[in-house]
Design a protein around this motif. Sequence first.
Motif, PDB file in Angstrom:
ATOM      1  N   THR A 135      14.848  80.943 112.222  1.00 32.14           N
ATOM      2  CA  THR A 135      14.317  82.274 112.530  1.00 32.14           C
ATOM      3  C   THR A 135      12.811  82.242 112.713  1.00 32.14           C
ATOM      4  N   VAL A 136      12.125  81.559 111.807  1.00 31.91           N
ATOM      5  CA  VAL A 136      10.667  81.431 111.934  1.00 31.91           C
ATOM      6  C   VAL A 136      10.307  80.679 113.214  1.00 31.91           C
ATOM      7  N   GLY A 137      11.068  79.635 113.531  1.00 25.62           N
ATOM      8  CA  GLY A 137      10.805  78.884 114.752  1.00 25.62           C
ATOM      9  C   GLY A 137      10.988  79.721 115.999  1.00 25.62           C
ATOM     10  N   LYS A 138      12.039  80.513 116.037  1.00 28.12           N
ATOM     11  CA  LYS A 138      12.279  81.381 117.192  1.00 28.12           C
ATOM     12  C   LYS A 138      11.133  82.366 117.401  1.00 28.12           C
ATOM     13  N   LYS A 139      10.705  82.996 116.318  1.00 29.22           N
ATOM     14  CA  LYS A 139       9.646  83.996 116.425  1.00 29.22           C
ATOM     15  C   LYS A 139       8.309  83.357 116.807  1.00 29.22           C
ATOM     16  N   SER A 140       8.052  82.173 116.283  1.00 29.32           N
ATOM     17  CA  SER A 140       6.765  81.522 116.530  1.00 29.32           C
ATOM     18  C   SER A 140       6.656  80.981 117.949  1.00 29.32           C
ATOM     19  N   CYS A 141       7.750  80.425 118.465  1.00 25.50           N
ATOM     20  CA  CYS A 141       7.711  79.809 119.801  1.00 25.50           C
ATOM     21  C   CYS A 141       7.782  80.846 120.918  1.00 25.50           C
TER      22      CYS A 141
END
Length: 274
Positions: free
Chosen positions: A133-139
């Motif tokens: 989830t953090v990766g999706k939001k950050s990228c």
Amino acid sequence: ALLSPEERRVMDNMSYGDEDQRDTGSRWRSLLGELKPFIIEISTPTVFFFASYAVDCYMEPYHRAVSEYKKGPDISLPVKDTIVDDNLLVWLTFVLPVLVIIAVCLSRKNYGELSRGLVALVEALAVSTLITTVGKKSCGSLRPCFLAYCQWNGTHCTASPLVSMDARQSFPSGHASSSGAGLGFLTIFLNRALTSNTSLAHTLTRPIAVLPTILALLIAVSRTIDNHHRPEDIAMGLFIGSASAATIFRCHYHLHPSFGVARRDAAREFSGSV
């Protein structure tokens, strides 16, 4: 003064009632004492799931400009029906592993290992979900079907805010990470169970441990077929999920004490029982 027979019966009933209350209280305290380690263990993945939910609800994905994709990768592919929807994903990556772990442990009457395996499975899924989830939001990577999915009109998305945000969350793949975590954990669990016995029957059934991995790969690949992800999205998702599964399995079966028994000792007991 002497008590009448009726008064004696009343006093006896009161004393019996007090004893019943004490027995009930003692049973509840004993039950809570047995559940306390499990509650402590399950609190960690619960926190991870709540953190994932908060990030997903309140964190906007990074807004990449559509012009960044003029030279590729392609974001103009058509929207296709989802092959593995969210409901089916839950059944395949959570319910299925839970049922298999329960069947394996109950068939060997290893009830302590049952609670340990279920807690570890949930924790692996929770860790993988948070990282993804953090990766999706950050990228903020645009999906291959971004233009059609968010109904791009040349300047902005005209679809609902929820769909528009989801169209910007291609990397890494959530389906792939959940598959890698849930089914990857099941593969490790079955491999340990089926390789701990050298009998011919167990030797012939060892390939069964590979089946969850194959299913995880098929789920991940389906996301490229329905134009929701690119190969690099599912590759990273599978890595996050499988790494989470392997790490959590090692933590629960090799490192720290849990449920009043050292996990390393419990792993040996599990190997001996299966």
